[in-house]
Design an enzyme around this catalytic site. Structure first.
Site, PDB file in Angstrom:
ATOM      1  N   SER A  21       0.822  -1.202   0.000  1.00 55.91           N
ATOM      2  CA  SER A  21       0.000   0.000   0.000  1.00 55.91           C
ATOM      3  C   SER A  21       0.866   1.265   0.000  1.00 55.91           C
ATOM      4  CB  SER A  21      -0.878  -0.017   1.244  1.00 55.91           C
ATOM      5  OG  SER A  21      -1.647   1.152   1.303  1.00 55.91           O
ATOM      6  N   ASN A  99      -6.276  -0.967   1.705  1.00 59.46           N
ATOM      7  CA  ASN A  99      -5.643  -0.686   2.980  1.00 59.46           C
ATOM      8  C   ASN A  99      -6.520   0.340   3.695  1.00 59.46           C
ATOM      9  OD1 ASN A  99      -3.771   1.200   4.634  1.00 59.46           O
ATOM     10  ND2 ASN A  99      -2.524  -0.627   4.333  1.00 59.46           N
ATOM     11  N   ASN A 127      -4.582  -0.971   8.556  1.00 56.09           N
ATOM     12  CA  ASN A 127      -3.320  -0.287   8.853  1.00 56.09           C
ATOM     13  C   ASN A 127      -3.365   0.265  10.273  1.00 56.09           C
ATOM     14  OD1 ASN A 127      -1.059   1.297   8.951  1.00 56.09           O
ATOM     15  ND2 ASN A 127      -1.602   2.584   7.199  1.00 56.09           N
ATOM     16  N   CYS A 130       0.614   3.119  10.794  1.00 56.20           N
ATOM     17  CA  CYS A 130       1.172   4.252  10.052  1.00 56.20           C
ATOM     18  C   CYS A 130       1.892   5.179  11.018  1.00 56.20           C
ATOM     19  CB  CYS A 130       0.087   5.035   9.308  1.00 56.20           C
ATOM     20  SG  CYS A 130       0.805   6.440   8.430  1.00 56.20           S
TER      21      CYS A 130
END
Lengths: 302, 257
Positions: A21, A99, A127, A130
């Site tokens: 991603s 994602n 996710n 991050c």
């Protein structure tokens, strides 16, 4: 020609090569360079419930054998995705995986619920790792409780294949993997980027707009490989390995460490056709070693 | 993605080289303002591709020219290329400068192409194409010193050339925006490429005289394909990729003025 197909629970991949991603747009950006349907899967850009402008420029800097980025999940939001992007990508004959990111449990769950409605999106990659957004993102992914809570909230609203992308910026990544497995994750993918920084010594200030960013590229590969190996031993669900993969040899190392599939990220910037070269290289290696199927090498290190 | 062959690497000064490339088949069609992403050597310090403006395309010789300033390890590596070497390029990328709609318009439309330093690079190809349409573009080229004024003779083949240097060693002394031509003449379109402060000053001048102005940006890039969202510029439409939506922007869409 060896058999390359693998399964992530119910999700069938024609080969173990997917794209990471944030490095492959929505796939269409690379259609001039490869046949997108030749990939095992395409994991499209991080999508959030509401639109996000991302962080200020500069968002990237090259570092030794890698790069730092702090894009900050720029995207037009899930409604825009469903309305404008999904119709463009739904006919691509591979696993189109979204994602999903968020700042609150409710945002994550609602975004996943919207994607659950899309027939041609068979899986999401959650996710929780991050490093470039202030709220949420990695904050959930760095504790077992936080990670478990997001997976629980999303699992309640999402009934297709759920892959959870883990942060390497933790003390024990295997514990986090076990926590998300216990809440019903179908798979874990790792690693997201390693938090780092770079400084402009003439200006005496960080190069990236928010000071820090996520490190990716070959520089992180040994760390990623070690973490995949540790996690694959700790969980029963399939593991998707990523972090600096540039060649078929890199990919095979991840498979041997226990990954069922792999993702290629930063290497797409160096060679937009790298994914297919890696797929073909895995096949060649299997043929040379008399393997009938890629399954024979998954977790093959003793 | 093509493996181009190096025809020659001409040293223009201690800071600049002109690399001429060719290919076994006809090069793809490229428009002025577009760029290529060149693969350096996959070295630890020169890992990502470098975006380089298309300086010129010679269709008869099937050549692509890249004007390169040696600023870091990657560009110095490019300067060491030799005839016969291979250079892997993803091309062409990005949009391009604005052309007149018709040949008739071209003859009448007054173009000012303002370049600074190595930023003059894409203006040569643009000027040549305008010239071939029957237009006589004006080039206003600036640099620190006379040694940094690049390819002046090439520019003179396609239009009127006006020069400035910061130290007065070539052309008029000062910045491009100080040049007397801006006081004596008016233009219908200004296209600029160079250091950011210069382009912003050009944009302010254009706004003052109410002239359309476009600028070619060079934000740091990774993918060059609009996939990684690293090279974004803030615009009135939000953050957009310089590599895909640009590199050439109508300055009125930027947040400069």
């Amino acid at each position: 020609m060896a058999r390359l197909n693998v399964n992530i629970q119910n999700l069938e991949l024609k080969n173990p090569v997917m794209t990471a991603s944030g490095t492959f747009g929505y796939g269409l950006e690379f259609a001039d360079f490869i046949h997108l349907e030749d990939l095992g899967g395409i994991i499209v850009k991080g999508t959030t419930l509401h639109p996000r402008e991302g962080n200020d420029y500069p968002r990237m800097v090259e570092t030794a054998s890698g790069m730092l980025n702090c894009v900050g999940l720029q995207n037009k939001g899930v409604d825009y995705f469903c309305k404008h992007i999904y119709p463009e990508i739904k006919s691509i004959d591979t696993n189109m995986i979204v994602n999903v990111s968020g700042s609150t449990l409710e945002d994550y769950a609602e975004c996943a619920a919207r994607i659950n409605e899309l027939d041609k999106i068979p899986a999401i990659e959650l996710n929780i790792s991050c490093p470039n957004v202030r709220q949420g993102g990695m904050a959930f992914g760095v504790t077992c409780e936080g990670a478990a809570s997001v997976v629980k909230a999303v699992r309640a609203k999402y009934n297709k294949t759920l892959i959870v992308k883990l942060s390497p910026n933790v003390t024990n990544i295997a514990d986090i993997a076990c926590a998300v497995e216990a809440e019903g994750a179908d798979s874990v993918s790792l690693i997201n980027t390693l938090m780092g920084m770079a400084i402009d010594i003439e200006k005496r200030k960080p190069i990236l707009s928010i000071g820090t960013g996520g490190l990716s590229g070959p520089a992180v590969k040994p760390v990623a490989l070690r973490m995949v190996w540790q996690v694959a031993k700790a969980v029963k669900i399939p593991v998707v390995g990523l972090g600096g993969i540039c060649t078929a040899q890199d990919a095979i190392e991840f498979l041997m460490a226990g990954a069922t599939a792999i993702e290629i990220g930063t290497a797409n910037f160096l060679d937009p056709a790298v994914t297919i070269k890696v797929r073909d290289g895995i096949n060649d290696w299997l043929d040379r070693h008399g393997c009938q199927s890629v399954q024979e090498i998954i977790g093959a290190i003793s | 993605m093509l493996d181009l062959q190096v025809v020659s690497v001409d040293t223009l000064s201690d800071k600049y080289v002109l690399i001429k490339l060719t290919y076994g088949h006809p090069l793809p069609s490229m428009v002025p303002g577009q760029f290529v992403e060149v693969l350096i050597d996959n070295g630890a310090q020169t890992f990502l591709r470098r975006p380089i403006s298309i300086n010129n395309v010679d269709i008869e010789k099937n050549q692509l020219w890249l004007l390169v300033a040696m600023v870091g390890d990657g560009t110095r590596h490019l300067a060491r290329l030799k005839a016969g070497d291979s250079l892997n390029c993803v091309l062409p990328l990005g949009n391009g400068f604005t052309f007149p709609d018709t040949v008739m318009q071209a003859a009448e439309r007054r173009f000012l192409l303002v370049g600074g330093g190595v930023g003059v690079a894409p203006l040569l190809y643009f000027g040549k194409e305008l010239h071939d349409m029957g237009c006589v573009p004006s080039f206003l080229l600036g640099a620190r010193t006379a040694k940094d004024l690049l390819l002046v003779r090439e520019f003179m083949r396609y239009g009127n050339v006006y020069l400035t240097t910061e130290d007065g060693s070539g052309g008029e002394k000062g910045f491009v925006t100080d040049h007397s031509i801006l006081k004596s003449e008016r233009f219908d379109q200004i296209s600029t490429c160079g250091p950011l402060p210069m382009m912003k000053a050009v944009a302010r001048y254009a706004a003052k005289v109410n002239t359309y102005c476009e600028a070619s940006l060079e934000n740091m890039m990774a993918c060059g394909l609009g996939a990684c969202l690293c090279c974004v510029e803030k615009t009135k439409m939000g953050n957009v990729c310089v590599c895909k939506e640009g590199p050439v922007f109508d300055v009125n869409k930027l947040l400069w003025l």
